[in-house]
Design a protein around this motif. Structure first.
Motif, PDB file in Angstrom:
ATOM      1  N   ALA A  56       0.824  -1.215   0.000  1.00  0.00           N
ATOM      2  CA  ALA A  56       0.000   0.000   0.000  1.00  0.00           C
ATOM      3  C   ALA A  56       0.855   1.261   0.000  1.00  0.00           C
ATOM      4  CB  ALA A  56      -0.926   0.001   1.218  1.00  0.00           C
ATOM      5  N   PHE A  57       2.134   1.109   0.374  1.00  0.00           N
ATOM      6  CA  PHE A  57       3.019   2.275   0.490  1.00  0.00           C
ATOM      7  C   PHE A  57       4.037   2.345  -0.651  1.00  0.00           C
ATOM      8  CE2 PHE A  57       1.403   1.260   4.678  1.00  0.00           C
ATOM      9  CZ  PHE A  57       0.981   2.501   5.139  1.00  0.00           C
ATOM     10  N   SER A  58       3.698   1.768  -1.803  1.00  0.00           N
ATOM     11  CA  SER A  58       4.629   1.754  -2.937  1.00  0.00           C
ATOM     12  C   SER A  58       4.927   3.169  -3.437  1.00  0.00           C
ATOM     13  CB  SER A  58       4.075   0.890  -4.072  1.00  0.00           C
ATOM     14  OG  SER A  58       2.800   1.374  -4.492  1.00  0.00           O
ATOM     15  N   ALA A  59       3.931   4.058  -3.442  1.00  0.00           N
ATOM     16  CA  ALA A  59       4.163   5.436  -3.894  1.00  0.00           C
ATOM     17  C   ALA A  59       5.127   6.155  -2.948  1.00  0.00           C
ATOM     18  CB  ALA A  59       2.837   6.194  -3.966  1.00  0.00           C
ATOM     19  N   LEU A  60       5.058   5.827  -1.675  1.00  0.00           N
ATOM     20  CA  LEU A  60       5.970   6.417  -0.688  1.00  0.00           C
ATOM     21  C   LEU A  60       7.394   5.926  -0.936  1.00  0.00           C
ATOM     22  CD1 LEU A  60       6.355   8.124   1.857  1.00  0.00           C
ATOM     23  CD2 LEU A  60       5.742   6.120   3.217  1.00  0.00           C
ATOM     24  N   GLU A  61       7.531   4.652  -1.280  1.00  0.00           N
ATOM     25  CA  GLU A  61       8.855   4.098  -1.582  1.00  0.00           C
ATOM     26  C   GLU A  61       9.452   4.764  -2.828  1.00  0.00           C
ATOM     27  OE1 GLU A  61       9.579  -0.262  -0.449  1.00  0.00           O
ATOM     28  OE2 GLU A  61       7.509  -0.273  -1.156  1.00  0.00           O
ATOM     29  N   ILE A  62       8.608   5.004  -3.822  1.00  0.00           N
ATOM     30  CA  ILE A  62       9.090   5.660  -5.045  1.00  0.00           C
ATOM     31  C   ILE A  62       9.558   7.081  -4.736  1.00  0.00           C
ATOM     32  CG2 ILE A  62       8.352   6.597  -7.282  1.00  0.00           C
ATOM     33  CD1 ILE A  62       6.503   4.125  -7.519  1.00  0.00           C
ATOM     34  N   ALA A  63       8.801   7.799  -3.901  1.00  0.00           N
ATOM     35  CA  ALA A  63       9.187   9.160  -3.513  1.00  0.00           C
ATOM     36  C   ALA A  63      10.517   9.150  -2.773  1.00  0.00           C
ATOM     37  CB  ALA A  63       8.091   9.786  -2.655  1.00  0.00           C
ATOM     38  N   LEU A  64      10.726   8.131  -1.946  1.00  0.00           N
ATOM     39  CA  LEU A  64      11.991   8.006  -1.209  1.00  0.00           C
ATOM     40  C   LEU A  64      13.146   7.744  -2.177  1.00  0.00           C
ATOM     41  CD1 LEU A  64      13.077   7.839   1.794  1.00  0.00           C
ATOM     42  CD2 LEU A  64      13.042   5.357   1.472  1.00  0.00           C
ATOM     43  N   GLN A  65      12.902   6.908  -3.181  1.00  0.00           N
ATOM     44  CA  GLN A  65      13.922   6.615  -4.190  1.00  0.00           C
ATOM     45  C   GLN A  65      14.323   7.888  -4.941  1.00  0.00           C
ATOM     46  OE1 GLN A  65      12.192   3.569  -6.661  1.00  0.00           O
ATOM     47  NE2 GLN A  65      12.018   2.116  -4.964  1.00  0.00           N
ATOM     48  N   GLU A  66      13.337   8.702  -5.267  1.00  0.00           N
ATOM     49  CA  GLU A  66      13.617   9.949  -5.987  1.00  0.00           C
ATOM     50  C   GLU A  66      14.462  10.896  -5.135  1.00  0.00           C
ATOM     51  OE1 GLU A  66       9.719  11.336  -6.926  1.00  0.00           O
ATOM     52  OE2 GLU A  66       9.522  10.061  -8.718  1.00  0.00           O
ATOM     53  N   ALA A  67      14.151  10.954  -3.837  1.00  0.00           N
ATOM     54  CA  ALA A  67      14.929  11.808  -2.933  1.00  0.00           C
ATOM     55  C   ALA A  67      16.366  11.292  -2.829  1.00  0.00           C
ATOM     56  CB  ALA A  67      14.277  11.840  -1.554  1.00  0.00           C
ATOM     57  N   PHE A  68      16.534   9.994  -2.749  1.00  0.00           N
ATOM     58  CA  PHE A  68      17.853   9.379  -2.647  1.00  0.00           C
ATOM     59  C   PHE A  68      18.677   9.684  -3.897  1.00  0.00           C
ATOM     60  CE2 PHE A  68      20.788   5.777  -3.172  1.00  0.00           C
ATOM     61  CZ  PHE A  68      21.392   5.732  -1.920  1.00  0.00           C
ATOM     62  N   ASN A  69      18.071   9.501  -5.061  1.00  0.00           N
ATOM     63  CA  ASN A  69      18.778   9.761  -6.316  1.00  0.00           C
ATOM     64  C   ASN A  69      19.154  11.241  -6.429  1.00  0.00           C
ATOM     65  OD1 ASN A  69      19.742   9.062  -8.986  1.00  0.00           O
ATOM     66  ND2 ASN A  69      17.944  10.107  -9.802  1.00  0.00           N
ATOM     67  N   ALA A  70      18.238  12.118  -6.034  1.00  0.00           N
ATOM     68  CA  ALA A  70      18.507  13.558  -6.097  1.00  0.00           C
ATOM     69  C   ALA A  70      19.638  13.944  -5.152  1.00  0.00           C
ATOM     70  CB  ALA A  70      17.245  14.341  -5.743  1.00  0.00           C
ATOM     71  N   GLY A  71      19.675  13.311  -3.969  1.00  0.00           N
ATOM     72  CA  GLY A  71      20.728  13.611  -3.005  1.00  0.00           C
ATOM     73  C   GLY A  71      22.106  13.244  -3.531  1.00  0.00           C
ATOM     74  N   GLY A  72      22.200  12.071  -4.147  1.00  0.00           N
ATOM     75  CA  GLY A  72      23.487  11.631  -4.684  1.00  0.00           C
ATOM     76  C   GLY A  72      23.923  12.438  -5.886  1.00  0.00           C
ATOM     77  N   THR A  73      22.987  12.704  -6.782  1.00  0.00           N
ATOM     78  CA  THR A  73      23.294  13.482  -7.988  1.00  0.00           C
ATOM     79  C   THR A  73      23.717  14.900  -7.627  1.00  0.00           C
ATOM     80  OG1 THR A  73      21.663  12.191  -9.249  1.00  0.00           O
ATOM     81  CG2 THR A  73      22.353  14.312 -10.182  1.00  0.00           C
ATOM     82  N   ASN A  74      23.020  15.477  -6.648  1.00  0.00           N
ATOM     83  CA  ASN A  74      23.350  16.824  -6.204  1.00  0.00           C
ATOM     84  C   ASN A  74      24.729  16.876  -5.563  1.00  0.00           C
ATOM     85  OD1 ASN A  74      23.090  18.930  -3.659  1.00  0.00           O
ATOM     86  ND2 ASN A  74      22.143  19.719  -5.522  1.00  0.00           N
ATOM     87  N   ALA A  75      25.063  15.828  -4.817  1.00  0.00           N
ATOM     88  CA  ALA A  75      26.360  15.795  -4.126  1.00  0.00           C
ATOM     89  C   ALA A  75      27.524  15.823  -5.109  1.00  0.00           C
ATOM     90  CB  ALA A  75      26.449  14.557  -3.233  1.00  0.00           C
ATOM     91  N   VAL A  76      27.464  14.995  -6.159  1.00  0.00           N
ATOM     92  CA  VAL A  76      28.568  14.978  -7.129  1.00  0.00           C
ATOM     93  C   VAL A  76      28.552  16.241  -7.992  1.00  0.00           C
ATOM     94  CG1 VAL A  76      28.712  12.463  -7.191  1.00  0.00           C
ATOM     95  CG2 VAL A  76      27.213  13.641  -8.811  1.00  0.00           C
ATOM     96  N   GLY A  77      27.388  16.833  -8.161  1.00  0.00           N
ATOM     97  CA  GLY A  77      27.290  18.051  -8.952  1.00  0.00           C
ATOM     98  C   GLY A  77      27.956  19.241  -8.279  1.00  0.00           C
ATOM     99  N   LYS A  78      28.170  19.153  -6.983  1.00  0.00           N
ATOM    100  CA  LYS A  78      28.796  20.244  -6.240  1.00  0.00           C
ATOM    101  C   LYS A  78      30.312  20.067  -6.081  1.00  0.00           C
ATOM    102  CE  LYS A  78      24.919  21.968  -3.519  1.00  0.00           C
ATOM    103  NZ  LYS A  78      25.133  23.351  -3.978  1.00  0.00           N
TER     104      LYS A  78
END
Length: 271
Positions: A56-78
């Motif tokens: 039932a919480f699959s959409a929440l897991e997807i949102a968490l995945q997006e945050a994780f990917n954004a965090g890593g991408t942002n880190a190397v971008g800096k």
């Protein structure tokens, strides 16, 4: 983007995904099935009938995945522009599909969902037992848990699905206080920051008359208390989980650069 900007971007998305999951669970509960089990005294069966499942919480897991990917991408971008010993520019990249990154994300996601579902089942079981213990009939007890359908929105409002065990306990105490008829005890209701102040006059009138708050008034007051605490629950969960995802991704992004030989571990400082 700064860490705070990432947080303000992805935190609302997780909160919205959590609310969506709770709304879906509430809307798919077959009330008759829950009431039938409560009629038999089968509280565990009533909990299972609500189907509080990880899926039932699959959409929440997807949102968490997006945050994780954004965090890593942002880190190397800096990371700064540097050249390797051969004079070539070093290209910083974050691999969200890196086995270690996938393992970290999988652990974050499964831990989050497991905590939510386990806490839900225990809290709902507790609420059902409390309802039956105070003499409420099975249907009323079930409605107190899953929420009552609004005539305007046609959605279920109130209910304890989505709340933590602690929130369920303290809302039940508020109900007991309001129904006590003891002015001193009833006054504790005004200490609650998540109360709906539109009902304050109703409670004040009952206190002055030396009477308990009962019936539909009590149901509405407690229902609104549950709704506001559910909103708070979603915000708190989203903030905690988003911060965990972003922080973990930033650490993993640097680990990948070290593993790729693009930077030496001793040259990395965490601030």
């Amino acid at each position: 983007m700064t860490f705070d900007e990432l947080l303000s971007t992805y935190e609302p998305r997780l909160a919205a995904a959590f609310r969506e999951a709770i709304e879906t669970i509430k809307s798919t509960v077959v009330l008759a099935r829950v009431v039938e089990r409560l009629d038999r005294g089968d509280v565990n069966g009533a909990v299972e009938a609500m189907q509080i499942e990880p899926e039932a919480f699959s959409a929440l897991e997807i949102a968490l995945q997006e945050a994780f990917n954004a965090g890593g991408t942002n880190a190397v971008g800096k990371l700064p522009k540097v050249m390797d010993p051969q004079g070539n520019r070093v290209i910083w990249r974050f691999g969200v599909r890196n086995p270690t990154a996938e393992a970290i994300l999988r652990d974050l996601s499964s831990t989050m969902v497991m905590h939510i579902t386990d806490d839900q089942r225990q809290g709902i079981r507790q609420a059902l037992e409390q309802g039956l213990a105070r003499g409420a009939n099975p249907r009323s007890t079930a409605l107190d848990v899953v929420g009552r359908q609004s005539r305007v929105t046609r959605r279920r409002e109130g209910g304890v699905i989505g709340l933590t065990r602690y929130q369920i306990e303290f809302i039940e105490r508020a109900r007991v206080h309001l129904a006590s008829g003891d002015p001193e005890v009833m006054n504790r209701y005004f200490e609650l920051k998540t109360r709906d102040k539109r009902f304050d006059r109703t409670v004040v009138a009952a206190i002055r008359a030396g009477k308990p708050v009962t019936g539909e008034a009590l149901t509405k007051i407690v229902g609104r208390l549950r709704d506001k605490n559910l909103l708070l629950r979603g915000e708190m969960l989203a903030r905690t989980e988003t911060m965990m995802a972003l922080s973990s991704a930033r650490d993993e992004a640097m680990r990948q650069q070290i593993e790729a030989g693009k930077v030496q571990a001793q040259d990395v400082t965490k601030v």
